[in-house]
Design a protein around this motif. Sequence first.
Motif, PDB file in Angstrom:
ATOM      1  N   GLY A 107       0.790  -1.235   0.000  1.00  0.00           N
ATOM      2  CA  GLY A 107       0.000   0.000   0.000  1.00  0.00           C
ATOM      3  C   GLY A 107       0.819   1.281   0.000  1.00  0.00           C
ATOM      4  N   LYS A 108       2.097   1.192  -0.336  1.00  0.00           N
ATOM      5  CA  LYS A 108       2.942   2.396  -0.393  1.00  0.00           C
ATOM      6  C   LYS A 108       2.852   3.012  -1.778  1.00  0.00           C
ATOM      7  N   ARG A 109       2.797   4.326  -1.877  1.00  0.00           N
ATOM      8  CA  ARG A 109       2.752   4.986  -3.184  1.00  0.00           C
ATOM      9  C   ARG A 109       3.981   5.867  -3.336  1.00  0.00           C
ATOM     10  N   LEU A 110       4.834   5.516  -4.288  1.00  0.00           N
ATOM     11  CA  LEU A 110       6.078   6.258  -4.501  1.00  0.00           C
ATOM     12  C   LEU A 110       5.784   7.627  -5.105  1.00  0.00           C
ATOM     13  N   VAL A 111       6.359   8.682  -4.519  1.00  0.00           N
ATOM     14  CA  VAL A 111       6.109  10.022  -5.075  1.00  0.00           C
ATOM     15  C   VAL A 111       7.389  10.783  -5.423  1.00  0.00           C
ATOM     16  N   ALA A 123       8.936  -1.549 -11.024  1.00  0.00           N
ATOM     17  CA  ALA A 123       8.024  -2.535 -11.632  1.00  0.00           C
ATOM     18  C   ALA A 123       6.608  -1.990 -11.499  1.00  0.00           C
ATOM     19  N   ASP A 124       6.432  -0.702 -11.810  1.00  0.00           N
ATOM     20  CA  ASP A 124       5.173  -0.023 -11.476  1.00  0.00           C
ATOM     21  C   ASP A 124       4.289   0.260 -12.696  1.00  0.00           C
ATOM     22  N   GLY A 125       4.363  -0.645 -13.672  1.00  0.00           N
ATOM     23  CA  GLY A 125       3.356  -0.631 -14.739  1.00  0.00           C
ATOM     24  C   GLY A 125       3.578   0.403 -15.839  1.00  0.00           C
ATOM     25  N   ILE A 126       2.639   0.412 -16.791  1.00  0.00           N
ATOM     26  CA  ILE A 126       2.810   1.229 -18.010  1.00  0.00           C
ATOM     27  C   ILE A 126       2.863   2.726 -17.713  1.00  0.00           C
ATOM     28  N   SER A 138       4.296   4.006 -15.173  1.00  0.00           N
ATOM     29  CA  SER A 138       5.376   4.031 -14.174  1.00  0.00           C
ATOM     30  C   SER A 138       5.831   5.435 -13.758  1.00  0.00           C
ATOM     31  N   VAL A 139       5.784   5.683 -12.460  1.00  0.00           N
ATOM     32  CA  VAL A 139       6.329   6.962 -11.985  1.00  0.00           C
ATOM     33  C   VAL A 139       7.855   6.899 -11.933  1.00  0.00           C
ATOM     34  N   VAL A 140       8.410   5.701 -11.787  1.00  0.00           N
ATOM     35  CA  VAL A 140       9.881   5.577 -11.799  1.00  0.00           C
ATOM     36  C   VAL A 140      10.407   6.009 -13.179  1.00  0.00           C
ATOM     37  N   PHE A 199     -13.208  -1.041 -15.630  1.00  0.00           N
ATOM     38  CA  PHE A 199     -12.907  -0.431 -16.924  1.00  0.00           C
ATOM     39  C   PHE A 199     -11.412  -0.174 -17.020  1.00  0.00           C
ATOM     40  N   TYR A 200     -10.788  -0.476 -18.187  1.00  0.00           N
ATOM     41  CA  TYR A 200      -9.339  -0.345 -18.302  1.00  0.00           C
ATOM     42  C   TYR A 200      -8.946   0.150 -19.694  1.00  0.00           C
ATOM     43  N   PRO A 201      -8.530   1.419 -19.828  1.00  0.00           N
ATOM     44  CA  PRO A 201      -8.063   1.899 -21.134  1.00  0.00           C
ATOM     45  C   PRO A 201      -6.672   1.313 -21.426  1.00  0.00           C
ATOM     46  N   ILE A 249      11.453  -2.670 -15.055  1.00  0.00           N
ATOM     47  CA  ILE A 249      11.118  -4.004 -15.560  1.00  0.00           C
ATOM     48  C   ILE A 249       9.624  -4.080 -15.870  1.00  0.00           C
ATOM     49  N   GLY A 250       9.229  -5.087 -16.639  1.00  0.00           N
ATOM     50  CA  GLY A 250       7.807  -5.306 -16.946  1.00  0.00           C
ATOM     51  C   GLY A 250       7.246  -4.179 -17.809  1.00  0.00           C
ATOM     52  N   ASP A 251       5.959  -3.892 -17.623  1.00  0.00           N
ATOM     53  CA  ASP A 251       5.282  -2.879 -18.435  1.00  0.00           C
ATOM     54  C   ASP A 251       5.923  -1.495 -18.287  1.00  0.00           C
ATOM     55  N   ALA A 252       6.552  -1.222 -17.155  1.00  0.00           N
ATOM     56  CA  ALA A 252       7.213   0.079 -16.959  1.00  0.00           C
ATOM     57  C   ALA A 252       8.261   0.302 -18.053  1.00  0.00           C
ATOM     58  N   GLY A 312       5.755  -1.782 -22.021  1.00  0.00           N
ATOM     59  CA  GLY A 312       4.297  -2.023 -21.977  1.00  0.00           C
ATOM     60  C   GLY A 312       3.806  -3.041 -22.985  1.00  0.00           C
ATOM     61  N   THR A 313       3.431  -4.211 -22.492  1.00  0.00           N
ATOM     62  CA  THR A 313       3.010  -5.295 -23.379  1.00  0.00           C
ATOM     63  C   THR A 313       1.645  -4.995 -23.970  1.00  0.00           C
ATOM     64  N   THR A 314       1.574  -4.874 -25.278  1.00  0.00           N
ATOM     65  CA  THR A 314       0.276  -4.662 -25.912  1.00  0.00           C
ATOM     66  C   THR A 314      -0.357  -6.026 -26.146  1.00  0.00           C
ATOM     67  N   PRO A 315      -1.570  -6.256 -25.601  1.00  0.00           N
ATOM     68  CA  PRO A 315      -2.197  -7.560 -25.830  1.00  0.00           C
ATOM     69  C   PRO A 315      -2.324  -7.851 -27.332  1.00  0.00           C
ATOM     70  N   LEU A 316      -2.238  -9.112 -27.691  1.00  0.00           N
ATOM     71  CA  LEU A 316      -2.229  -9.551 -29.084  1.00  0.00           C
ATOM     72  C   LEU A 316      -3.393  -8.983 -29.899  1.00  0.00           C
TER      73      LEU A 316
END
Length: 202
Positions: free
Chosen positions: A18-22, A49-52, A54-56, A169-171, A189-192, A195-199
């Motif tokens: 539950g930590k949010r990096l700022v 590893a904070d997703g598409i 990514s704040v990092v 809902f997910y854009p 790493i990962g989507d950050a 970003g993997t675009t689904p097929l």
Amino acid sequence: MRRFLGKATEAGIEIHMGKRLVAIDETEDSVKVTFEDGTMDTCDILVGADGIHSVVRTMHVHPSFEPSYTGLSSLYSLVPIRSIKSPLYFKGNFGAIMLSSGYFSTGFYDKARQHMYWWNTHEAAAKDRDEWTAMERSPSYQATSQGEDAEYHHSIVKEIIDISPDIKFYPIYTLPSGGKWYTGRTILIGDAAHGTTPLFCI
Ligand SMILES: Cc1cc2nc3c(=O)[nH]c(=O)nc-3n(C[C@H](O)[C@H](O)[C@H](O)COP(=O)(O)OP(=O)(O)OC[C@H]3O[C@@H](n4cnc5c(N)ncnc54)[C@H](O)[C@@H]3O)c2cc1C
């Protein structure tokens, strides 16, 4: 995930949820991170590893490298199998139906086959972040987007949507190839990073 958490615990690694990096402050010797709740930590390396969105990446590694909206969004949910009265239309673990509005997919969520997940990917106009958030919370959007397609009004598709307790809902965003994915002490790493675009979006 459970295995990962188990191994981390065995190795004596503390996990804080539950930590949010700022904020990130990287020097030659260390990386200092600040979280939304005001706490801070200092580490040797930072793994983003904070997703598409990514704040990092956007605050530190490559701020100008922006994801773009694919033009497609997904609705998705999870339903208990016992609530579905119609016979399942697929054998094995996964099935998909092409609707005129897009792709409707279903599959078993758990090994015991007690739950089914579904998602529908369809075209939706681009919006800014606040509008996306408002839309996600709006039951009328979900009702409208389903109601526009006559195919939602019959068959197992309608039944599954009707019994879904909570539709999300997910854009869908994507990142261009290339881009910087590390600095001296930080790695994405990962989507950050890619970003993997689904097929079904290609
Ligand atoms: C519709 C759709 C269908 C897909 N289907 C498949 C599939 O069938 N198979 C497949 O392999 N892949 C699929 N993907 C891709 C897959 O979901 C992603 O590649 C994967 O989830 C990326 O994992 P990640 O850990 O890099 O990022 P994410 O899963 O996005 O996780 C990022 C985490 O970082 C956290 N976070 C974000 N910001 C902060 C912050 N400031 N501070 C702290 N934490 C933060 C988030 O809360 C989240 O927990 C699909 C994607 C979409 C959109």
